[in-house]
Design a protein around this motif. Structure first.
Motif, PDB file in Angstrom:
ATOM      1  N   SER A 235       0.827  -1.211   0.000  1.00  0.00           N
ATOM      2  CA  SER A 235       0.000   0.000   0.000  1.00  0.00           C
ATOM      3  C   SER A 235       0.859   1.258   0.000  1.00  0.00           C
ATOM      4  N   ALA A 236       1.966   1.226   0.781  1.00  0.00           N
ATOM      5  CA  ALA A 236       2.825   2.407   0.919  1.00  0.00           C
ATOM      6  C   ALA A 236       3.827   2.533  -0.218  1.00  0.00           C
ATOM      7  N   GLY A 237       4.090   1.430  -0.936  1.00  0.00           N
ATOM      8  CA  GLY A 237       5.082   1.464  -2.005  1.00  0.00           C
ATOM      9  C   GLY A 237       6.498   1.457  -1.492  1.00  0.00           C
ATOM     10  N   ARG A 238       6.683   1.048  -0.257  1.00  0.00           N
ATOM     11  CA  ARG A 238       8.017   0.965   0.361  1.00  0.00           C
ATOM     12  C   ARG A 238       7.923  -0.031   1.520  1.00  0.00           C
ATOM     13  N   PRO A 239       9.064  -0.559   1.956  1.00  0.00           N
ATOM     14  CA  PRO A 239       9.017  -1.517   3.067  1.00  0.00           C
ATOM     15  C   PRO A 239       8.502  -0.869   4.351  1.00  0.00           C
ATOM     16  N   VAL A 240       7.526  -1.509   4.958  1.00  0.00           N
ATOM     17  CA  VAL A 240       6.999  -1.088   6.258  1.00  0.00           C
ATOM     18  C   VAL A 240       7.238  -2.234   7.232  1.00  0.00           C
ATOM     19  N   ARG A 241       7.910  -1.962   8.327  1.00  0.00           N
ATOM     20  CA  ARG A 241       8.305  -3.027   9.249  1.00  0.00           C
ATOM     21  C   ARG A 241       7.472  -2.999  10.522  1.00  0.00           C
ATOM     22  N   LEU A 242       7.190  -4.196  10.989  1.00  0.00           N
ATOM     23  CA  LEU A 242       6.507  -4.362  12.265  1.00  0.00           C
ATOM     24  C   LEU A 242       7.508  -4.273  13.407  1.00  0.00           C
ATOM     25  N   ASP A 243       7.016  -4.196  14.632  1.00  0.00           N
ATOM     26  CA  ASP A 243       7.911  -4.127  15.782  1.00  0.00           C
ATOM     27  C   ASP A 243       8.585  -5.463  16.074  1.00  0.00           C
ATOM     28  N   GLU A 244       7.943  -6.564  15.686  1.00  0.00           N
ATOM     29  CA  GLU A 244       8.501  -7.873  16.036  1.00  0.00           C
ATOM     30  C   GLU A 244       9.662  -8.250  15.121  1.00  0.00           C
ATOM     31  N   PHE A 245      10.540  -9.120  15.651  1.00  0.00           N
ATOM     32  CA  PHE A 245      11.734  -9.514  14.925  1.00  0.00           C
ATOM     33  C   PHE A 245      11.522 -10.815  14.159  1.00  0.00           C
ATOM     34  N   ILE A 246      12.296 -10.988  13.084  1.00  0.00           N
ATOM     35  CA  ILE A 246      12.298 -12.228  12.324  1.00  0.00           C
ATOM     36  C   ILE A 246      12.731 -13.374  13.241  1.00  0.00           C
ATOM     37  N   ALA A 247      12.108 -14.524  13.084  1.00  0.00           N
ATOM     38  CA  ALA A 247      12.457 -15.682  13.911  1.00  0.00           C
ATOM     39  C   ALA A 247      13.948 -15.991  13.788  1.00  0.00           C
ATOM     40  N   GLY A 248      14.588 -16.211  14.918  1.00  0.00           N
ATOM     41  CA  GLY A 248      16.016 -16.522  14.929  1.00  0.00           C
ATOM     42  C   GLY A 248      16.911 -15.312  15.091  1.00  0.00           C
ATOM     43  N   SER A 249      16.347 -14.111  15.175  1.00  0.00           N
ATOM     44  CA  SER A 249      17.156 -12.895  15.333  1.00  0.00           C
ATOM     45  C   SER A 249      17.809 -12.876  16.704  1.00  0.00           C
ATOM     46  N   ARG A 250      19.101 -12.509  16.734  1.00  0.00           N
ATOM     47  CA  ARG A 250      19.861 -12.547  17.981  1.00  0.00           C
ATOM     48  C   ARG A 250      20.525 -11.199  18.248  1.00  0.00           C
ATOM     49  N   PHE A 251      20.527 -10.798  19.498  1.00  0.00           N
ATOM     50  CA  PHE A 251      21.217  -9.576  19.904  1.00  0.00           C
ATOM     51  C   PHE A 251      22.698  -9.672  19.552  1.00  0.00           C
ATOM     52  N   GLU A 252      23.254 -10.860  19.670  1.00  0.00           N
ATOM     53  CA  GLU A 252      24.675 -11.073  19.364  1.00  0.00           C
ATOM     54  C   GLU A 252      24.997 -10.690  17.922  1.00  0.00           C
ATOM     55  N   ASP A 253      24.110 -11.018  16.994  1.00  0.00           N
ATOM     56  CA  ASP A 253      24.337 -10.687  15.585  1.00  0.00           C
ATOM     57  C   ASP A 253      24.240  -9.185  15.332  1.00  0.00           C
ATOM     58  N   VAL A 254      23.357  -8.525  16.093  1.00  0.00           N
ATOM     59  CA  VAL A 254      23.248  -7.061  15.986  1.00  0.00           C
ATOM     60  C   VAL A 254      24.584  -6.427  16.374  1.00  0.00           C
ATOM     61  N   VAL A 255      25.181  -6.908  17.451  1.00  0.00           N
ATOM     62  CA  VAL A 255      26.466  -6.374  17.903  1.00  0.00           C
ATOM     63  C   VAL A 255      27.557  -6.671  16.874  1.00  0.00           C
ATOM     64  N   LYS A 256      27.522  -7.865  16.299  1.00  0.00           N
ATOM     65  CA  LYS A 256      28.520  -8.206  15.279  1.00  0.00           C
ATOM     66  C   LYS A 256      28.415  -7.271  14.080  1.00  0.00           C
ATOM     67  N   LEU A 257      27.180  -6.936  13.679  1.00  0.00           N
ATOM     68  CA  LEU A 257      26.996  -6.011  12.569  1.00  0.00           C
ATOM     69  C   LEU A 257      27.504  -4.623  12.938  1.00  0.00           C
ATOM     70  N   TYR A 258      27.276  -4.211  14.187  1.00  0.00           N
ATOM     71  CA  TYR A 258      27.782  -2.915  14.653  1.00  0.00           C
ATOM     72  C   TYR A 258      29.312  -2.892  14.617  1.00  0.00           C
TER      73      TYR A 258
END
Length: 322
Positions: A59-82
């Motif tokens: 509807s928006a013509g662009r990605p709209v994200r929900l608050d919930e995370f994709i299954a398997g998402s880990r805080f550790e991976d967020v830090v690794k990306l940082y």
């Protein structure tokens, strides 16, 4: 107006992330990262791990994200990306420092031969820069050169306690020849003066670095100045939209010029002239291939940087080959 979100303790921040589906292996470590780096800065790195609302996106013509995370998402991976992004910024700063220093000398050496104070002399610059008036903004009614000189004076005043500036204040009535004046410029000041040089002078420097002409090289400098500002302000770099893009040079593989990887290609192009034996390109290759984190469902990939398959082993001589 939407009310501001309330303040939350680090414990509450972590509890909220868990409730949204972000897996945390070590609460103490996660709390330490939230306290040292900050929830908001880290949110830029876990944003791609949030579930996309397909109906709202269509509807928006662009990605709209929900608050919930994709299954398997880990805080550790967020830090690794940082951490990966931090290393990427440091590599960018390493390259950009060498590029800025070398181009400063190129400009000063070429213009200084015409006039020791060529940066102050309109006759040494292009008429569009020295005569055309700015129509809008705070500098309206001034020439581009006049606005540039005012910024030059601000940078000079900021450096007034530097011994070399004090020496020229005392011995030369405050006038600095261009080969000294370059020491107070930032990358933006350098790129603006290059854009204001006469075309024939631009072409001499552009040819040294493999640019087709001075206009192309001026575009490269604007793009690299944008990247320098991103790196200097510790902003997220790996998937940022480049707001000062340059056209992809003729003969290069097709790639998006608004993504980070294109800018690193420009850095490598210049470094091959400035430091032909530098290991910088190989260090970048190693970082990309060995330290980019693997995310669930390939939610985050090197393609988000603008990297295409086979980029460093398809015979493109710009990069080290496997």
């Amino acid at each position: 107006m939407t009310p501001l979100k309330p303040w939350k303790s680090f414990d509450d921040q972590l509890t909220g992330l868990k409730a949204r589906g972000l897996h945390v292996d070590d609460d103490a470590a996660a709390l330490s990262y939230l306290a040292r780096i900050g929830y908001y800065r880290l949110s830029g790195y876990w944003y791609p791990l949030r579930v996309i609302d397909k109906a709202a996106s269509e509807s928006a013509g662009r990605p709209v994200r929900l608050d919930e995370f994709i299954a398997g998402s880990r805080f550790e991976d967020v830090v690794k990306l940082y951490v990966f992004d931090k290393k990427l910024r440091l590599l960018a700063l390493d390259a950009l420092e060498r590029i800025e220093m070398a181009v400063r000398v190129d400009v000063a050496h070429l213009l200084g031969r015409q006039d020791p104070c060529a940066h102050e002399n309109p006759d040494c610059l292009h008429g569009n820069f020295s005569k055309r008036l700015i129509r809008n903004g705070k500098d309206a009614g001034k020439t581009l050169h006049r606005a540039w000189l005012e910024k030059h004076q601000q940078l000079l005043h900021r450096a007034r306690r530097e011994p070399f500036v004090q020496h020229h204040q005392e011995a030369y009535d405050g006038r600095l020849p261009i080969w000294v004046a370059i020491e107070v410029w930032d990358f933006g000041q350098l790129s603006k003066l290059f854009a204001g040089m006469r075309f024939e002078d631009q072409a001499v420097i552009a040819a040294r670095y493999g640019a087709t002409d001075g206009r192309a090289f001026a575009n490269w400098l604007r793009t690299l100045n944008f990247m320098r500002n991103v790196a200097a302000h510790h902003s997220r770099m790996w998937n940022i939209n480049v707001l000062e893009p340059s056209p992809v040079p003729e003969g290069w593989p097709a790639m998006p010029n608004t993504r980070t990887f294109f800018c690193f290609c420009l850095m490598q192009q210049l470094l091959r002239t400035i430091c032909p034996r530098s290991s910088w390109g190989r260090r970048l290759v190693q970082l990309l291939e060995q330290e980019f984190p693997q995310m669930p469902n390939r939610a985050v990939t090197l393609a988000d940087m603008g990297i295409f398959e086979g980029w460093n082993w398809n015979g493109w001589e710009l990069w080290p080959q496997k």
